[in-house]
Design an enzyme around this catalytic site. Structure first.
Site, PDB file in Angstrom:
ATOM      1  NE  ARG A  19       5.523   8.802   3.502  1.00 17.68           N
ATOM      2  CZ  ARG A  19       5.420   8.314   2.259  1.00 17.68           C
ATOM      3  NH1 ARG A  19       4.348   8.552   1.532  1.00 17.68           N
ATOM      4  NH2 ARG A  19       6.393   7.570   1.759  1.00 17.68           N
ATOM      5  CD  GLU A  28      -0.131   5.671   5.526  1.00 13.04           C
ATOM      6  OE1 GLU A  28      -0.660   6.768   5.276  1.00 13.04           O
ATOM      7  OE2 GLU A  28       0.354   4.928   4.659  1.00 13.04           O
ATOM      8  CG  HIS A  49      -0.038   5.185   1.212  1.00 13.55           C
ATOM      9  ND1 HIS A  49       0.793   5.484   2.262  1.00 13.55           N
ATOM     10  CD2 HIS A  49       0.651   5.592   0.104  1.00 13.55           C
ATOM     11  CE1 HIS A  49       1.906   6.035   1.831  1.00 13.55           C
ATOM     12  NE2 HIS A  49       1.848   6.118   0.512  1.00 13.55           N
TER      13      HIS A  49
HETATM   14  C1  DGY Z   1       6.159   6.548  -1.784  1.00 17.38           C
HETATM   15  O1  DGY Z   1       6.784   6.071  -2.730  1.00 17.38           O
HETATM   16  O2  DGY Z   1       6.677   7.304  -0.972  1.00 17.38           O
HETATM   17  C2  DGY Z   1       4.747   6.153  -1.659  1.00 17.38           C
HETATM   18  O3  DGY Z   1       4.096   6.889  -0.704  1.00 17.38           O
HETATM   19  C3  DGY Z   1       4.654   4.679  -1.340  1.00 17.38           C
HETATM   20  O4  DGY Z   1       5.611   4.364  -0.443  1.00 17.38           O
END
Ligand code: DGY
Length: 323
Positions: free
Chosen positions: A242, A271, A289
């Site tokens: 993240r 984001e 992502h």
């Molecule tokens: C997660 O599964 O946390 C990925 O980052 C997509 O949401």
């Protein structure tokens, strides 16, 4: 036959998942995939029994407190649940589930992709070719750095961290890691890794640093300017977890002043907005992502959501309870 539960899905999911959900539930799908506004989410939770959300939906205390008495399960399509106010959900006796395991291998692949792309300057090279500006091979063009025999530091040795470590070992890398506690001996031996209880002690030892820890109050901004200063000037940082785990202003400063060599990012603080300063930096690879974005994984995530709902309907519990 019992009445089918009313289920709302906030984003478009792979076709086979939506078909299965439509068979099982009284489901409302998001056909055009436009993210719901906060107000739309507030209205949605008033009527449904189950909400299926994802990382782009901020399910905060306002939304949870607006939930009707029927809402008993928030089934997240994804493993990270930092976008959901878990305390507010607990207060309202709402169960929250997620989809671990099924995205581990693909997310580890993407972390390795970023390591290789950044080390080998693949983004820069691709930009030159795409602009039709390549004038041919030269002995000194776009010299990157080797990964073989280099040291990879991993922050967060959970499922994805371990899957990355196994891959990196296959590339001849040495593994150092920082985690709340050491892995069991079997895993440590398999990966031939070295545990650092103290993050500050690990940072100066690594050539690559990968962030693989969940985003929590404890991990927010753990990579800040003083920790970035501990990295070697040849170090490349990779983040597939993240954005908020890294202080992005501090990272941009380190990249500009070349106190570290590069960064490969798949996630950003706030984001899909991205700090435009990143766009000016050649030594950064920027992805949107994509960690779990394979058809296989996204279908598996959808079916894991269904498994959680089915268990919930059976006995009010879920396979993957995050609270
Ligand atoms: C997660 O599964 O946390 C990925 O980052 C997509 O949401």
């Amino acid at each position: 036959m019992l009445k089918k539960p009313t289920v709302a899905v906030t984003r478009k999911l792979p076709k086979q998942v939506e078909i299965k959900m439509s068979e099982l539930y009284n489901v409302s799908l998001n056909k055009d995939d436009k993210p719901f506004t906060k107000l739309e989410l507030i209205n949605l939770v008033k009527t449904v029994d189950i909400l299926i959300c994802g990382v782009t939906d901020v399910i905060d205390a306002d939304i949870i407190s607006s939930a009707g008495k029927n809402l008993k399960l928030v089934a997240n399509f994804g493993v990270g649940v930092n976008h959901i106010d878990l305390q507010a959900a607990t207060r309202k006796n709402i169960i929250v589930s997620n989809t671990p395991d099924v995205l581990t291998e693909d997310t580890a692949d993407l972390a390795l992709t970023l390591i290789l792309m950044t080390a080998r300057r693949a983004g820069e090279g691709e930009r030159i070719v795409r602009k039709n500006a390549w004038t041919g091979w030269t002995p000194t063009q776009l010299m990157g750095t080797r990964v073989f025999e280099k040291t990879l530091g991993i922050i967060g040795m959970g499922r994805i961290g371990q899957a990355l470590a196994k891959r990196a070992k296959g590339f001849g890398m040495k593994i150092h890691y920082h985690n709340r506690r050491p892995c069991n001996k079997e895993i440590e031996d398999e990966i031939e890794s070295i545990y650092f209880e103290n993050l500050e002690e690990m940072l100066p030892t690594v050539d690559f640093l990968s962030i693989n820890t969940p985003f929590t109050n404890e991990t927010a901004n753990i990579i800040n300017s003083s920790r970035l200063d501990l990295l070697k000037s040849n170090c490349i940082l990779v983040n597939t977890a993240r954005g908020g785990i890294v202080d992005e202003d501090a990272l941009i400063h380190s990249l500009k002043t070349k106190t570290i060599a590069g960064a490969g990012l798949d996630v950003y603080d706030g984001e899909p907005k991205i700090n435009p300063e990143f766009f000016q930096l050649e030594n950064v690879v920027l992805l949107p992502h994509l960690g779990s974005a394979t058809l296989e994984t996204r279908v598996a995530m959808g079916f894991r959501v269904i498994a959680n709902i089915e268990k919930f309907l059976e006995n009010n519990s879920v396979v993957d309870n995050v609270i």
